[in-house]
Enzyme design. Sequence first.
Site, PDB file in Angstrom:
ATOM      1  CG  ASP A   7      -7.028   3.552  -0.972  1.00  0.00           C
ATOM      2  OD1 ASP A   7      -8.275   2.483  -0.743  1.00  0.00           O
ATOM      3  OD2 ASP A   7      -7.519   4.305   0.037  1.00  0.00           O
TER       4      ASP A   7
ATOM      5  CE  LYS B 102      -3.881   1.323   0.160  1.00  0.00           C
ATOM      6  NZ  LYS B 102      -5.380   0.717  -0.643  1.00  0.00           N
TER       7      LYS B 102
HETATM    8  P1  NDP Z   1     -13.031   8.000  -2.618  1.00  0.00           P
HETATM    9  O1  NDP Z   1     -12.348   8.835  -2.529  1.00  0.00           O
HETATM   10  O2  NDP Z   1     -13.402   7.825  -4.716  1.00  0.00           O
HETATM   11  O3  NDP Z   1     -14.464   7.938  -2.065  1.00  0.00           O
HETATM   12  C1  NDP Z   1     -14.178   8.293  -0.542  1.00  0.00           C
HETATM   13  C2  NDP Z   1     -15.730   8.809   0.101  1.00  0.00           C
HETATM   14  O4  NDP Z   1     -15.768   8.729   1.873  1.00  0.00           O
HETATM   15  C3  NDP Z   1     -15.895  10.298   0.425  1.00  0.00           C
HETATM   16  O5  NDP Z   1     -17.135  10.251  -0.189  1.00  0.00           O
HETATM   17  C4  NDP Z   1     -15.505  10.376   0.741  1.00  0.00           C
HETATM   18  O6  NDP Z   1     -16.160  12.033   1.211  1.00  0.00           O
HETATM   19  C5  NDP Z   1     -15.699   9.906   2.353  1.00  0.00           C
HETATM   20  N1  NDP Z   1     -14.498  10.167   3.662  1.00  0.00           N
HETATM   21  C6  NDP Z   1     -13.527   9.964   3.151  1.00  0.00           C
HETATM   22  N2  NDP Z   1     -12.834  10.405   3.919  1.00  0.00           N
HETATM   23  C7  NDP Z   1     -13.556  10.014   4.774  1.00  0.00           C
HETATM   24  C8  NDP Z   1     -13.400  11.136   6.505  1.00  0.00           C
HETATM   25  N3  NDP Z   1     -12.530  11.759   7.183  1.00  0.00           N
HETATM   26  N4  NDP Z   1     -14.638  11.426   6.801  1.00  0.00           N
HETATM   27  C9  NDP Z   1     -16.080  11.107   5.853  1.00  0.00           C
HETATM   28  N5  NDP Z   1     -15.842  10.898   4.906  1.00  0.00           N
HETATM   29  C10 NDP Z   1     -15.323  10.141   4.596  1.00  0.00           C
HETATM   30  O7  NDP Z   1     -12.469   6.467  -2.058  1.00  0.00           O
HETATM   31  P2  NDP Z   1     -13.095   5.295  -2.356  1.00  0.00           P
HETATM   32  O8  NDP Z   1     -14.668   5.134  -2.582  1.00  0.00           O
HETATM   33  O9  NDP Z   1     -12.322   4.765  -3.337  1.00  0.00           O
HETATM   34  O10 NDP Z   1     -12.954   4.382  -1.192  1.00  0.00           O
HETATM   35  C11 NDP Z   1     -13.904   4.271   0.046  1.00  0.00           C
HETATM   36  C12 NDP Z   1     -12.937   3.110   0.916  1.00  0.00           C
HETATM   37  O11 NDP Z   1     -12.923   1.699   0.325  1.00  0.00           O
HETATM   38  C13 NDP Z   1     -11.627   3.314   1.147  1.00  0.00           C
HETATM   39  O12 NDP Z   1     -11.720   2.921   2.829  1.00  0.00           O
HETATM   40  C14 NDP Z   1     -10.631   2.545   0.532  1.00  0.00           C
HETATM   41  O13 NDP Z   1      -8.979   1.611   0.639  1.00  0.00           O
HETATM   42  C15 NDP Z   1     -11.978   1.290   0.435  1.00  0.00           C
HETATM   43  N6  NDP Z   1     -11.748   0.719  -0.733  1.00  0.00           N
HETATM   44  C16 NDP Z   1     -11.541   0.949  -2.224  1.00  0.00           C
HETATM   45  C17 NDP Z   1     -11.175   0.144  -3.284  1.00  0.00           C
HETATM   46  C18 NDP Z   1     -11.636   0.818  -4.721  1.00  0.00           C
HETATM   47  O14 NDP Z   1     -11.755   0.588  -5.877  1.00  0.00           O
HETATM   48  N7  NDP Z   1     -11.855   1.809  -4.656  1.00  0.00           N
HETATM   49  C19 NDP Z   1     -11.456  -1.594  -3.240  1.00  0.00           C
HETATM   50  C20 NDP Z   1     -11.167  -1.253  -1.543  1.00  0.00           C
HETATM   51  C21 NDP Z   1     -10.688  -0.667  -0.764  1.00  0.00           C
HETATM   52  P3  NDP Z   1     -14.929  13.693   0.211  1.00  0.00           P
HETATM   53  O15 NDP Z   1     -15.584  13.178  -0.614  1.00  0.00           O
HETATM   54  O16 NDP Z   1     -15.942  14.073   1.231  1.00  0.00           O
HETATM   55  O17 NDP Z   1     -13.719  13.251   1.164  1.00  0.00           O
END
Ligand code: NDP
Length: 444
Positions: free
Chosen positions: A166, A126
């Site tokens: 991510d 990572k």
């Molecule tokens: P994105 O950046 O596309 O989206 C993240 C979302 O979560 C956004 O809506 C963001 O809001 C919100 N968010 C982030 N940090 C916070 C916080 N501290 N408090 C509240 N809301 C928060 O990321 P992904 O959708 O790709 O990833 C989401 C999760 O899934 C992570 O844990 C990631 O590690 C996991 N994951 C992702 C994969 C992938 O293929 N994308 C694969 C496996 C796991 P805002 O836009 O306002 O920051």
Amino acid sequence: MSYVDEVIDLIVKENPDEPEFHQAVKEVLESLRVVIEANEDQYRKDALLERLVNPERQLKFRVPWVDDEGQVQVNTGYRVQFNSAIGPYKGGLRFHPSVNVGIIKFLGFEQIFKNSLTGLPIGGGKGGSNFDPKGKSDREIMAFCQSFMTELCKYIGADTDVPAGDIGVGGREIGYLYGQYKRIRGLSEGVLTGKGLSFGGSLARTEATGYGLLYFADAMLRANGESFEGKTVVVSGAGNVAIYAIEKAIQLGAKPVTCSDSTGWIYDPEGIDVELLKEIKEVKRARLTEYAAARDSAEYHEGRGVWSIKCDVALPCATQNELHLEDAKMLVENGTIAVAEGANMPTTLEATNYLIDNGILFAPGKASNAGGVATSALEMSQNSQRLSWTFEEVDAKLKDIMENIFANADRAAKEYGFEKNYVVGANIAGFEKVVDAMNAQGIV
Ligand code: NDP
């Protein structure tokens, strides 16, 4: 003292100020206690756990770049190459101000078992940076990505370490990172996944984590005599995972009624309009207030609160530690039957235990969100073959992989007397394969 407790103590002592890493190690080792205790003497002699919890390599580097005002900014970049017993290191890059070495290590450690569970030949790693992409111009994003890759490119490659996206790293960032890698190394190879379709990306990669989450959750529900048909679903997040989890939930006949971002959340009792959500988040990159403004049925609330909405299934898809014990209590009180993690470690340890103790079907992220990395591995296969598969081919393989992961976690849980505990089942199934590969390769 038992070997598990010894190693947990050691990790806490040797890595102070890394609470998320401690949490991940504790969660995994606690759930493996039964397997480890059965082999304690041998594992101790081989220092198996010490080798498992210490990354093979940990890189930390300076990332200087120039902002639009001509000011030089300096961020920190990380890549933790945790375990390559099964294959090249594989795992995403996270760009978020909260990133530090402990967060990257927690994610890298979890990634080892997740990747093992997919059944595909990929090790765990990572990386990321404390860079905040929010509010930056395209030129600033490009400048940062180019500087980040100028250093990272020395340590990665299609057969050694293959990063992906991510939080904060989507198609745009992967494009800039790939361009810089190719420019410096002169190689058109599958060194990154999540690439654009015009330069080696895989169809269905964008959808993979969210769709995969629903395939896993659906398999779990069906194994327990339930289905998504007619169910109310509560989702947190409004990013890549959340959007495609919502889309697939709708396709499976469920009604997702919430989503959230870091400033607030939406409750839409008529069901989330996923096309509108995509337009706001993927195209305009705007806040969720715009969703409420465009849809009469939707309410916007500041802060956090999605878990207070009555639902059958809850899908935390935003970030780590976003579902706390008090949220778990609300879910149980509201009659929720299942919680499936889309994000990495979104549920605190206390909340996870509370949910499981109260009979909620609980799908741990390392199993239920493995669809993203599994499809990344399918992208690597396509790049190696210089071929592109159709959306339907990739999606069918993804569904198959997720159903197999569920079946393996279910089997391991039953075998060790933890029926329906998919946390234990997933950890054991992932661990068994890694240990087998590590043992076969000697003390390295
Ligand atoms: P994105 O950046 O596309 O989206 C993240 C979302 O979560 C956004 O809506 C963001 O809001 C919100 N968010 C982030 N940090 C916070 C916080 N501290 N408090 C509240 N809301 C928060 O990321 P992904 O959708 O790709 O990833 C989401 C999760 O899934 C992570 O844990 C990631 O590690 C996991 N994951 C992702 C994969 C992938 O293929 N994308 C694969 C496996 C796991 P805002 O836009 O306002 O920051």
